[in-house]
Write an enzyme that holds these catalytic residues in place. Structure first.
Site, short mmCIF file in Angstrom:
data_model
loop_
_atom_site.label_atom_id
_atom_site.label_comp_id
_atom_site.label_asym_id
_atom_site.label_seq_id
_atom_site.Cartn_x
_atom_site.Cartn_y
_atom_site.Cartn_z
N ASP A 317 29.44 32.13 27.04
CA ASP A 317 28.47 32.43 28.10
C ASP A 317 27.59 33.65 27.81
O ASP A 317 26.42 33.66 28.17
CB ASP A 317 29.20 32.66 29.43
CG ASP A 317 29.90 31.40 29.91
OD1 ASP A 317 29.32 30.31 29.77
OD2 ASP A 317 31.03 31.50 30.43
N TYR A 405 32.13 29.58 37.53
CA TYR A 405 33.06 30.71 37.50
C TYR A 405 32.39 32.01 37.89
O TYR A 405 31.21 32.21 37.63
CB TYR A 405 33.64 30.88 36.09
CG TYR A 405 35.07 30.45 36.02
CD1 TYR A 405 36.07 31.23 36.58
CD2 TYR A 405 35.44 29.26 35.41
CE1 TYR A 405 37.39 30.83 36.54
CE2 TYR A 405 36.76 28.86 35.36
CZ TYR A 405 37.73 29.64 35.92
OH TYR A 405 39.02 29.25 35.87
#
Ligand SMILES: *[C@@H]1O[C@H](CO)[C@@H](O)[C@H](O)[C@H]1NC(C)=O
Ligand SMILES: *[C@@H]1O[C@H](CO)[C@@H](O)[C@H](O)[C@H]1NC(C)=O
Ligand SMILES: *[C@@H]1O[C@H](CO)[C@@H](O)[C@H](O)[C@H]1NC(C)=O
Ligand SMILES: [Cu+2]
Length: 657
Positions: A317, A405
C-alpha cells in the site's frame, strides 16, 4: 530611485531572507510551493507532453550534513539568520507523460527543472486517486459488466467497484493496470461484505479501458443483514483531566514537549515523518540526538488464497498508493482525544494541484492511567515512603484508510526517553462469497474463516516496515546484539549450577545484521561507541520488538520476490539518501530488483558508520467472527528505549536536591 523605495526594497529583501532561513529544510511543501512546481513544469520543455499526470511530489530534502549543520547553527544562536546558510529548496517530482515515467528535481529558488531523468526500470510510480476513480467508473459503464449484472439480477446503481493493484507474477509487463473487483451494496454501507465474485476485469491505466473481461461463475451474494455498523454518540471524555493543561508547543512543524523536540512532516507516501528528534539531557545541559528520521517505509499485505479472484492480492500500500494519500481527516474525540491539537497536510493531485487534508495528524498528551515509575520503601525505620509518577506521554497520530483497512499509526514519546511506535489495525476484512452457510457443509479448502453465512474472510498478513535512522549522540553508530547465554558454574564454592551471561557482538557488515528474530533471548541495540556514559558504557538505544512475524511464502513466489526483505524483521544499512523505500520506489508491479534486499547485496560496512535500522512489524491475521462486520482494533508496537544513554533515569535529573 528615491531613498524610501530603496529602503522598502531592502526591507522586503530582508524579510524574504529571514523567512527563507527560518523555513525548516525538512518542512513539507506548502500549497504555494506546489503551485510553483506545477507552473515551472508547465512552462518547461515538458509542456509538449500529452496528458502529464503527477504521481509523486515531495520536498527533496538537502543533504543530511547540510541539514544537521543548519539545525545546529539555527539552535545554537538566536541571531542565526546571518549564520544560517540558505539551503536549496527543491522538490522531487515523478510524472507520467507521453508514455514515459520521468523523475524531476525542481529547484524552487532558481525556478528551474534541474534534473529530468526518464525511468526505464521495472515497476511504476504510485497510482493516482483520479485514475483509480476513473477506472471504477468506466468499468461500471462497460456493456460486458452491465450484462453480467443483469444475468445476476443486480441493479447497476447499487454496485460499487474498486480497483486493486495487480501485483506481478513473472509476466512481461508493458503497461500500468489494475484489477477491478465489484460489490453489491443494495442498502448496506459495508460494501466489502457483499462481493460479486467470479468476474475477472483487467483495466489498462494507459489506454483507460477494460482490456480483459471474463465472467467465470456466479456465487451467491452474502446477505446484507448483519453487515452494518454504526458508531454510538461520543461523550467528550471526562477521562482526560485538565485538557487545557497540555504542555507542548507546535511551532510550524516543530514540536517541543518535556525534554523532547522533533519535527513532524506529512508526505503522500509515508504519511507521518518524524525527524531530528532530540532529547534534553538535564545533566549534560544540552539536547542529544536520537532519531534523525523515522517513518513507515513499506507495507506488504498478501492474501493466502491462490484462486483466480484472489491470488494477485499481495498489496504494497505505501509504494503502490501511499499512506499519506490514504490518510483520513481525523475525527476529534473519536480518533484523537479532546486535548489533541491537529496539523493539516497537503497532497498533490494527478494534475499537480495542492489539496488540503484537514487534520491529517494529531498531537496530544496521553494520560494512560499507567504508572511511569513508583516505589514504596518500608525499610526506613518508622516510615512508609511512597514515591511515583503517572505515565504521561505525547502521541503523534495519523490514520491511513487503505480501502477496507484502517491503520492507526502512532509515535509515542515518553519522558524517560523512550519512543513507542504503535500500529492499530481496524476496519473491514476482505471477504469472498461462498455457497456454504455453515462450516459443516465445507469439504474444500476455504483459505480463511467463515465469518457469516456465505462469507469467508481470507487469511492474510500485514507487514509494516519502518525506516529508523537513529543517530545516537551523532552519526557514527554501530549495531550490537547482546545475546543471553546459559553458563555452567565451574567454581566449587557455590551451590548454584548455572546462570546466564551477556555476550555482545558488534555487526561489521550488512549481511550479518539481517536478523530473523527467534526465541533466543537477545537485546538489539544501536550504540555510539565513541561516546561513553560516566561509568564507561557505550551510549545506546535498544530496539524492543513486538511479537515477531515474518513472511511464510516460498522464496520463489512472486510476491515474496518483490518483498524478499520480509523474511527477516531487522536489517541495518549504511545511510544513503536514496535508500528509503524498502521495496524500492517503483512498487507497483515491481519485480523485486530494488529495495533492501538488493542494496544490502553490496554487504557494506556498518560499524561506526551512519546507519539506518529497518524493522518490520508483522501480523498473521487468521480472521475470526468478531472481526465481522467491523474489526475491533488489533494493536502491536515496538519501542526504542534508551539503554545506557543517560547516566541514570533522566526523571531523577529534575529532582532538586
Ligand atoms: C489525453 O488528453 C486528451 C485531451 O484532454 C483526452 O482527450 C484523452 O482522452 C487523454 N488520454 C488519456 C489516455 O487519458
Ligand atoms: C435489494 O434490496 C431490495 C430491498 O431490500 C430487495 O427487495 C432486493 O431483493 C435486493 N436485491 C438483491 C439482488 O439482493
Ligand atoms: C486541574 O486543574 C485544576 C485547576 O487548575 C486543579 O485544581 C486540579 O488539581 C487539576 N487536576 C489535575 C488532575 O491535574
Ligand atoms: Cu488483517
Amino acid at each position: 530611485m528615491n531613498i524610501s523605495i530603496i529602503l522598502l526594497l531592502l526591507i522586503v529583501a530582508l524579510n524574504f531572507s529571514i523567512t527563507q532561513s527560518f523555513q525548516h529544510p525538512l518542512d513539507p511543501l506548502s500549497p504555494k510551493e506546489i503551485n510553483e512546481i506545477r507552473v515551472i513544469i508547465e512552462k518547461s520543455h515538458l509542456k509538449t507532453l500529452k496528458n502529464l499526470t503527477y504521481h509523486f511530489v515531495d520536498v527533496d530534502e538537502p543533504e543530511k550534513d547540510d541539514v544537521l549543520h543548519w539545525l545546529s547553527s539555527s539552535s545554537s544562536s538566536s541571531s542565526s539568520s546571518r549564520k544560517t546558510k540558505l539551503l536549496p529548496r527543491r522538490a522531487k517530482v515523478v510524472v507520467i507523460g507521453g508514455g514515459q515515467t520521468r523523475e524531476l528535481v525542481v529547484d524552487l529558488s532558481k525556478r528551474l527543472i534541474v534534473l529530468d531523468h526518464v525511468y526505464k526500470g521495472h515497476g511504476y510510480p504510485p497510482l493516482t486517486f483520479e485514475e483509480l476513480l476513473q477506472a471504477s467508473l468506466l468499468t461500471q459503464k462497460d456493456p460486458r459488466f452491465l450484462e453480467s449484472l443483469s444475468r445476476r439480477n443486480l441493479k447497476g446503481s447499487q454496485v460499487s467497484c474498486l480497483p486493486l493493484t495487480k501485483g506481478w507474477f513473472g509476466e512481461h509487463v508493458s503497461t500500468r493496470g489494475v484489477k477491478i473487483t465489484c460489490f453489491y451494496r443494495n442498502g448496506t454501507t459495508n460494501i466489502y461484505a457483499r462481493p460479486i465474485n467470479g468476474i475477472t476485469i483487467l483495466f489498462d491505466l494507459e489506454l483507460m479501458k477494460v482490456t480483459t473481461y471474463m465472467d467465470r461463475y456466479r456465487a451467491p451474494l452474502p446477505k446484507a443483514k448483519g453487515t452494518e455498523f454504526h458508531s454510538r454518540p461520543v461523550q467528550p471524555g471526562p477521562s482526560y483531566p485538565n485538557i487545557t493543561n497540555s504542555k507542548f508547543s507546535i511551532q510550524g512543524n516543530l514540536v517541543t514537549w518535556g525534554d523532547w523536540k522533533f519535527h513532524v512532516a506529512f508526505n503522500s507516501r509515508a504519511g507521518t515523518i518524524i525527524s531530528a528528534a532530540s532529547i534534553f539531557d538535564g545533566k549534560e545541559n544540552k539536547y542529544r540526538r536520537v532519531l534523525y528520521r523515522g517513518h513507515v517505509s513499506e507495507t506488504f499485505v498478501p492474501y493466502m488464497d491462490s484462486t483466480e479472484d484472489w491470488y494477485y492480492r499481495t498489496f504494497m500500500d505505501v509504494g503502490e498508493f501511499g499512506f499519506g494519500k490514504a490518510a483520513d481527516s481525523l475525527q476529534p474525540l473519536v480518533d484523537c482525544p479532546g486535548n489533541a491539537r491537529f496539523m493539516d497536510g497537503y497532497l498533490v493531485d494527478a494534475f499537480g494541484m495542492p489539496n488540503l487534508l484537514p487534520r491529517a495528524i494529531c498531537v496530544f498528551q496521553r494520560y494512560s492511567g499507567d504508572v511511569a515509575w513508583r516505589h514504596t520503601e518500608i525499610g526506613v525505620p518508622g516510615r512508609v515512603i511512597r514515591n511515583g509518577e503517572p505515565e504521561v506521554t505525547l502521541v503523534v497520530r495519523m490514520i491511513a484508510t487503505v480501502g477496507n483497512y484502517d491503520y492507526i499509526l502512532d509515535w509515542e514519546f515518553r519522558q524517560t526517553g523512550s519512543i513507542t511506535v504503535g500500529v492499530g489495525l481496524t476496519g473491514v476484512l476482505e471477504m469472498k462469497a461462498t455457497s456454504y452457510t455453515s462450516m459443516d457443509q465445507v469439504t474444500e479448502e476455504m483459505y480463511g474463516t467463515m465469518v457469516a453465512p456465505n462469507t469467508i474472510a481470507i487469511n492474510h498478513d500485514h507487514f509494516l516496515t519502518y525506516y529508523l535512522d537513529l543517530d545516537v549522540d551523532g552519526n557514527e553508530n554501530s549495531f550490537m546484539r547482546s545475546s543471553l547465554q546459559s553458563e555452567r558454574v565451574r567454581r566449587m564454592s557455590t551451590p548454584r549450577k548455572s546462570y546466564w551471561n551477556v555476550k555482545k557482538k558488534i555487526f561489521k557488515r550488512e549481511a550479518e545484521a539481517r536478523i530473523r528474530l527467534s526465541s533466543k533471548p537477545a537485546q538489539l541495540m544501536v550504540v555510539n561507541s565513541n561516546k561513553k556514559t560516566n561509568v564507561g558504557n557505550p551510549v545506546g538505544y535498544q530496539l524492543i520488538t513486538g511479537q515477531p512475524a515474518y513472511s511464510l511464502l516460498a522464496d520463489d513466489d512472486y510476491p515474496q520476490i518483490r518483498t524478499a526483505y520480509t523474511k527477516y524483521q531487522v536489517w541495518v544499512t549504511p545511510y544513503s539518501k536514496s535508500e528509503r523505500w524498502a521495496a524500492g520506489f517503483y512498487a507497483d508491479q515491481s519485480h523485486g530488483d530494488d529495495g533492501l534486499t538488493v542494496w544490502t547485496r553490496r554487504n557494506r560496512k556498518i560499524e561506526n558508520k551512519d546507519i539506518v535500522l529497518w524493522y518490520t512489524m508483522g501480523f498473521h491475521h487468521v480472521p475470526c467472527q468478531e472481526d465481522f462486520p467491523i474489526m475491533a482494533t488489533l494493536r502491536s508496537s515496538f519501542e526504542l528505549r534508551p539503554t545506557n544513554f543517560f547516566d541514570q533515569n533522566p526523571i531523577t535529573y529534575k529532582v532538586k536536591s
